[in-house]
Design a protein around this motif. Structure first.
Motif, PDB file in Angstrom:
ATOM      1  N   ARG A  49       0.631  -1.220  -0.032  1.00  9.73           N
ATOM      2  CA  ARG A  49       0.141  -0.044   0.057  1.00  9.73           C
ATOM      3  C   ARG A  49       0.861   1.108   0.052  1.00  9.73           C
ATOM      4  NH1 ARG A  49      -5.431  -0.963   1.284  1.00  9.73           N
ATOM      5  NH2 ARG A  49      -5.919  -2.988   1.899  1.00  9.73           N
ATOM      6  N   ARG A  50       2.108   1.065   0.458  1.00  4.64           N
ATOM      7  CA  ARG A  50       3.143   2.404   0.649  1.00  4.64           C
ATOM      8  C   ARG A  50       4.182   2.113  -0.246  1.00  4.64           C
ATOM      9  NH1 ARG A  50       3.090   2.297   6.862  1.00  4.64           N
ATOM     10  NH2 ARG A  50       3.644   0.256   6.646  1.00  4.64           N
ATOM     11  N   VAL A  51       4.729   3.263  -0.489  1.00  3.33           N
ATOM     12  CA  VAL A  51       5.998   3.225  -1.194  1.00  3.33           C
ATOM     13  C   VAL A  51       7.034   2.271  -0.632  1.00  3.33           C
ATOM     14  CG1 VAL A  51       8.025   4.524  -2.370  1.00  3.33           C
ATOM     15  CG2 VAL A  51       5.660   5.088  -2.776  1.00  3.33           C
ATOM     16  N   ARG A  52       7.303   2.845   0.853  1.00  5.07           N
ATOM     17  CA  ARG A  52       8.306   2.146   1.755  1.00  5.07           C
ATOM     18  C   ARG A  52       8.111   0.763   1.796  1.00  5.07           C
ATOM     19  NH1 ARG A  52       6.278   5.417   7.183  1.00  5.07           N
ATOM     20  NH2 ARG A  52       4.792   3.818   7.802  1.00  5.07           N
ATOM     21  N   ASP A  53       6.990   0.104   1.635  1.00  8.18           N
ATOM     22  CA  ASP A  53       6.744  -1.300   1.618  1.00  8.18           C
ATOM     23  C   ASP A  53       7.227  -2.205   0.744  1.00  8.18           C
ATOM     24  OD1 ASP A  53       5.680  -0.809   4.190  1.00  8.18           O
ATOM     25  OD2 ASP A  53       3.524  -0.513   3.428  1.00  8.18           O
ATOM     26  N   ARG A  54       7.723  -1.464  -0.528  1.00 15.65           N
ATOM     27  CA  ARG A  54       7.977  -2.099  -1.716  1.00 15.65           C
ATOM     28  C   ARG A  54       9.290  -2.887  -1.494  1.00 15.65           C
ATOM     29  NH1 ARG A  54       6.944   2.489  -6.145  1.00 15.65           N
ATOM     30  NH2 ARG A  54       4.731   2.476  -6.258  1.00 15.65           N
ATOM     31  N   ALA A  55      10.567  -2.360  -0.902  1.00 18.58           N
ATOM     32  CA  ALA A  55      11.840  -2.805  -0.871  1.00 18.58           C
ATOM     33  C   ALA A  55      11.619  -3.890   0.207  1.00 18.58           C
ATOM     34  CB  ALA A  55      12.720  -1.853  -0.309  1.00 18.58           C
ATOM     35  N   PRO A  56      10.921  -4.038   1.420  1.00 19.56           N
ATOM     36  CA  PRO A  56      10.740  -5.318   2.015  1.00 19.56           C
ATOM     37  C   PRO A  56      10.207  -6.329   1.390  1.00 19.56           C
ATOM     38  CG  PRO A  56      10.140  -3.282   3.235  1.00 19.56           C
ATOM     39  CD  PRO A  56      10.493  -2.819   1.855  1.00 19.56           C
ATOM     40  N   LEU A  57       8.962  -6.050   0.428  1.00 20.50           N
ATOM     41  CA  LEU A  57       8.353  -7.116  -0.102  1.00 20.50           C
ATOM     42  C   LEU A  57       9.155  -7.854  -1.192  1.00 20.50           C
ATOM     43  CD1 LEU A  57       5.943  -8.575  -1.009  1.00 20.50           C
ATOM     44  CD2 LEU A  57       5.140  -6.745  -2.384  1.00 20.50           C
ATOM     45  N   VAL A  58      10.056  -7.046  -1.739  1.00 20.83           N
ATOM     46  CA  VAL A  58      10.922  -7.584  -2.777  1.00 20.83           C
ATOM     47  C   VAL A  58      11.745  -8.468  -2.293  1.00 20.83           C
ATOM     48  CG1 VAL A  58      12.733  -6.954  -4.458  1.00 20.83           C
ATOM     49  CG2 VAL A  58      10.556  -5.783  -4.787  1.00 20.83           C
ATOM     50  N   ALA A  59      12.392  -7.973  -1.049  1.00 23.71           N
ATOM     51  CA  ALA A  59      13.422  -8.847  -0.280  1.00 23.71           C
ATOM     52  C   ALA A  59      12.804 -10.267  -0.026  1.00 23.71           C
ATOM     53  CB  ALA A  59      13.871  -8.055   0.851  1.00 23.71           C
ATOM     54  N   THR A  60      11.438 -10.116   0.737  1.00 21.28           N
ATOM     55  CA  THR A  60      10.841 -11.239   0.986  1.00 21.28           C
ATOM     56  C   THR A  60      10.718 -12.287  -0.246  1.00 21.28           C
ATOM     57  OG1 THR A  60       9.558 -10.200   2.845  1.00 21.28           O
ATOM     58  CG2 THR A  60       8.537 -12.330   1.742  1.00 21.28           C
ATOM     59  N   ILE A  61      10.216 -11.819  -1.411  1.00 19.84           N
ATOM     60  CA  ILE A  61      10.121 -12.639  -2.725  1.00 19.84           C
ATOM     61  C   ILE A  61      11.364 -13.120  -2.997  1.00 19.84           C
ATOM     62  CG2 ILE A  61       9.453 -12.381  -5.007  1.00 19.84           C
ATOM     63  CD1 ILE A  61       7.356 -10.152  -4.272  1.00 19.84           C
ATOM     64  N   VAL A  62      12.596 -12.432  -3.304  1.00 19.50           N
ATOM     65  CA  VAL A  62      13.702 -13.000  -3.539  1.00 19.50           C
ATOM     66  C   VAL A  62      14.094 -14.153  -2.700  1.00 19.50           C
ATOM     67  CG1 VAL A  62      16.135 -12.535  -4.362  1.00 19.50           C
ATOM     68  CG2 VAL A  62      14.172 -11.052  -4.955  1.00 19.50           C
ATOM     69  N   GLY A  63      13.895 -13.745  -1.363  1.00 16.42           N
ATOM     70  CA  GLY A  63      14.381 -14.800  -0.371  1.00 16.42           C
ATOM     71  C   GLY A  63      13.746 -15.922  -0.507  1.00 16.42           C
ATOM     72  N   THR A  64      12.551 -16.002  -0.693  1.00 15.48           N
ATOM     73  CA  THR A  64      11.681 -17.072  -0.951  1.00 15.48           C
ATOM     74  C   THR A  64      11.780 -17.945  -2.140  1.00 15.48           C
ATOM     75  OG1 THR A  64       9.871 -15.888   0.136  1.00 15.48           O
ATOM     76  CG2 THR A  64       9.333 -18.028  -1.171  1.00 15.48           C
ATOM     77  N   LEU A  65      12.193 -17.478  -3.144  1.00 11.58           N
ATOM     78  CA  LEU A  65      12.734 -17.881  -4.458  1.00 11.58           C
ATOM     79  C   LEU A  65      14.007 -18.571  -4.219  1.00 11.58           C
ATOM     80  CD1 LEU A  65      11.927 -15.303  -7.032  1.00 11.58           C
ATOM     81  CD2 LEU A  65      10.550 -17.249  -6.802  1.00 11.58           C
ATOM     82  N   GLY A  89       0.848   5.420 -18.503  1.00 10.76           N
ATOM     83  CA  GLY A  89       2.077   4.278 -18.696  1.00 10.76           C
ATOM     84  C   GLY A  89       1.445   3.293 -17.710  1.00 10.76           C
ATOM     85  N   MET A  90       2.337   1.990 -17.431  1.00  8.14           N
ATOM     86  CA  MET A  90       1.840   1.058 -16.537  1.00  8.14           C
ATOM     87  C   MET A  90       1.813   1.308 -15.228  1.00  8.14           C
ATOM     88  SD  MET A  90       4.205  -2.494 -16.595  1.00  8.14           S
ATOM     89  CE  MET A  90       3.876  -2.720 -18.245  1.00  8.14           C
ATOM     90  N   PRO A  91       0.845   0.821 -14.487  1.00 10.54           N
ATOM     91  CA  PRO A  91       0.732   1.030 -13.117  1.00 10.54           C
ATOM     92  C   PRO A  91       1.804  -0.001 -12.389  1.00 10.54           C
ATOM     93  CG  PRO A  91      -1.389   0.478 -14.165  1.00 10.54           C
ATOM     94  CD  PRO A  91      -0.437   0.442 -14.929  1.00 10.54           C
ATOM     95  N   GLN A  92       2.370   0.416 -11.276  1.00 11.50           N
ATOM     96  CA  GLN A  92       3.404  -0.393 -10.680  1.00 11.50           C
ATOM     97  C   GLN A  92       4.744  -0.775 -11.373  1.00 11.50           C
ATOM     98  OE1 GLN A  92       2.983  -1.057  -7.390  1.00 11.50           O
ATOM     99  NE2 GLN A  92       0.896  -0.556  -7.001  1.00 11.50           N
ATOM    100  N   ARG A  93       4.918   0.251 -12.150  1.00 11.69           N
ATOM    101  CA  ARG A  93       6.127  -0.045 -12.995  1.00 11.69           C
ATOM    102  C   ARG A  93       7.383  -0.237 -12.065  1.00 11.69           C
ATOM    103  NH1 ARG A  93       8.532   0.801 -17.943  1.00 11.69           N
ATOM    104  NH2 ARG A  93       6.144   1.078 -18.859  1.00 11.69           N
ATOM    105  N   SER A  94       7.296   0.738 -11.041  1.00  9.85           N
ATOM    106  CA  SER A  94       8.552   1.008 -10.500  1.00  9.85           C
ATOM    107  C   SER A  94       8.652  -0.445  -9.226  1.00  9.85           C
ATOM    108  CB  SER A  94       8.422   1.993  -9.120  1.00  9.85           C
ATOM    109  OG  SER A  94       8.621   3.398 -10.104  1.00  9.85           O
ATOM    110  N   LEU A  95       7.625  -0.902  -8.936  1.00 10.51           N
ATOM    111  CA  LEU A  95       7.609  -2.135  -8.178  1.00 10.51           C
ATOM    112  C   LEU A  95       8.175  -3.395  -8.951  1.00 10.51           C
ATOM    113  CD1 LEU A  95       7.093  -4.045  -5.810  1.00 10.51           C
ATOM    114  CD2 LEU A  95       4.737  -4.183  -6.526  1.00 10.51           C
ATOM    115  N   LEU A  96       7.605  -3.517 -10.133  1.00 10.29           N
ATOM    116  CA  LEU A  96       8.161  -4.527 -10.976  1.00 10.29           C
ATOM    117  C   LEU A  96       9.712  -4.278 -11.501  1.00 10.29           C
ATOM    118  CD1 LEU A  96       5.080  -5.148 -13.712  1.00 10.29           C
ATOM    119  CD2 LEU A  96       6.351  -6.918 -12.197  1.00 10.29           C
ATOM    120  N   GLY A  97      10.169  -3.045 -11.821  1.00  8.05           N
ATOM    121  CA  GLY A  97      11.304  -2.682 -12.012  1.00  8.05           C
ATOM    122  C   GLY A  97      12.252  -3.204 -10.863  1.00  8.05           C
ATOM    123  N   MET A  98      11.957  -2.749  -9.614  1.00  4.85           N
ATOM    124  CA  MET A  98      12.739  -3.377  -8.353  1.00  4.85           C
ATOM    125  C   MET A  98      12.794  -4.776  -8.201  1.00  4.85           C
ATOM    126  SD  MET A  98      12.103  -2.058  -4.406  1.00  4.85           S
ATOM    127  CE  MET A  98      11.869  -0.425  -4.782  1.00  4.85           C
TER     128      MET A  98
END
Length: 380
Positions: A49-65, A89-98
């Protein structure tokens, strides 16, 4: 490091994802994992929901993989109610890029990074994606959509498996009557009518058997036992791991309940304190590890599926006062199969009924943290 799935193939892939996942994703970040060219699983996470939550989520996903054996590639997909709009343009582009950057840094091949919005879809890795997105009709009209529907019935959302059937007033009334008999003055006589199923271990095995319909007294006894924390947890583990674990858990439950009572503590509070102090007995430690998923011993999927089907019916016909225990059991069983959204839906119902329920609170923390059981990462 990146292989682009061009639009001609990407829309077919998007049409296939609901069948791979078993549900139609909404407001989610879904990662399809691959071993070589073969899909190996689907991970779903709530969109941050918040921009600051993107990095922790990405770390969790990569760690799980990184913990999934053999997985070497992925396709992340954003599902959102947002719109491409007119040239936005594309929604959530920054999240996908990260996520794409972090996954590639970790050595994974990112086959594509896709977004399905409310008004179109596109690929982060395809420079030909229009600013307004490709039309959703390409997905909806893909031949893969029809083929996937023929192979597998798809739920409308990941939490649909937590949907309860309509209550049956006659069955509900009989269960209430049976509960009154079990807790009234003639309870000993009523228990004798249960025969061998008066034993909690035998009861669970009977309920998981071939009978399609169970007597109200049997169902009422399960509800009563599910309201007793130590027995609730023992039956839960027995459903997942079989009768031998059930017998060990039942014996340990009786001992734990006695020790908690001597100290004037609840069973849930006693177990949490003992675990933190490292003073649980060997059997208790093993059972506690199973409960929080710190084991590679995998639950029996067929037993769990049968139990979840029974529990949904039972919860629907139980009074609110007797729903919290079976809701906790259902939540844990769903979580044990990797169905975090369904588990969360069960727990939300339990907390709505009893906000201070200790087991519901513990499960809410476990499930809400995104923790997966270790058996999810062990070879099949």
């Amino acid at each position: 490091m990146t292989t682009i799935i061009r639009a001609e193939a990407a829309h077919d892939f998007l049409a296939l994802v609901p069948s791979l996942a078993g549900f139609r994703p909404e407001r989610s970040l879904v990662c399809v994992a691959f071993i070589g060219n073969r899909t190996a699983g689907v991970l779903r996470f709530d969109l941050p929901r918040r921009v600051r939550d993107r990095a922790p989520l990405v770390a969790t996903i990569v760690g799980t993989l990184c913990r999934l054996p053999g997985v070497d590639a992925l396709v992340p997909i954003v599902y959102t109610d947002a719109r491409f709009g007119v040239g936005r343009g594309m929604p959530q582009r920054s999240l996908l890029g990260m996520l794409t950057a972090r996954a590639e840094e970790a050595g994974f091949l990112v086959r594509d990074a896709l977004c399905r919005a409310s008004d179109g879809w596109g690929s982060l890795l395809d420079p030909d994606t229009p600013a307004t997105g490709h039309p959703l009709a390409l997905i909806d009209e893909s031949p893969v959509t029809r083929l996937a529907a023929d192979v597998r019935e798809v739920a409308s959302s990941p939490s649909e498996s937590a949907t309860l059937p309509a209550a049956e007033p006659d069955v509900a009334a009989r269960i209430v009557d049976a509960l009154e008999q079990l807790t009234g003055e003639a309870h000993e006589k009523t228990l004798r009518r249960l025969g061998v199923n008066g034993d909690p271990v035998a009861l669970v095995e009977t309920l998981l058997g071939r009978e399609a319909v169970h007597p109200p007294l049997r169902l009422a006894w399960f509800l009563h036992l599910a309201s007793i924390p130590a027995l609730r947890d023992a039956m839960m583990l027995q459903i997942g791991f079989g009768v031998l674990v059930g017998e060990a858990a039942h014996d340990d439950a009786m001992n734990t309940a006695d020790r908690a009572a001597e100290l004037g503590e609840t069973v849930d509070g006693f177990v949490v304190r003992e675990m933190a102090a490292g003073t649980l007995g060997e059997v208790s430690e093993m059972l506690s590890r199973l409960m929080i998923g710190r084991s590679t011993l995998r639950p029996d999927v067929r037993r769990v599926e049968r139990a979840l089907a029974l529990l949904r019916q039972l919860i629907a016909n139980a009074s609110p006062a007797h729903r919290v225990g079976p809701l906790c059991i259902a939540a844990w069983l769903a979580w044990s199969l990797g169905r975090g959204s369904a588990a969360g839906a069960f727990i939300d119902r339990a907390i709505d009924i009893d906000p201070g329920h200790s087991m519901a609170g513990l499960l809410s923390t476990l499930i809400g943290s995104g923790t997966l059981p270790e058996w999810a990462f062990s070879g099949r």
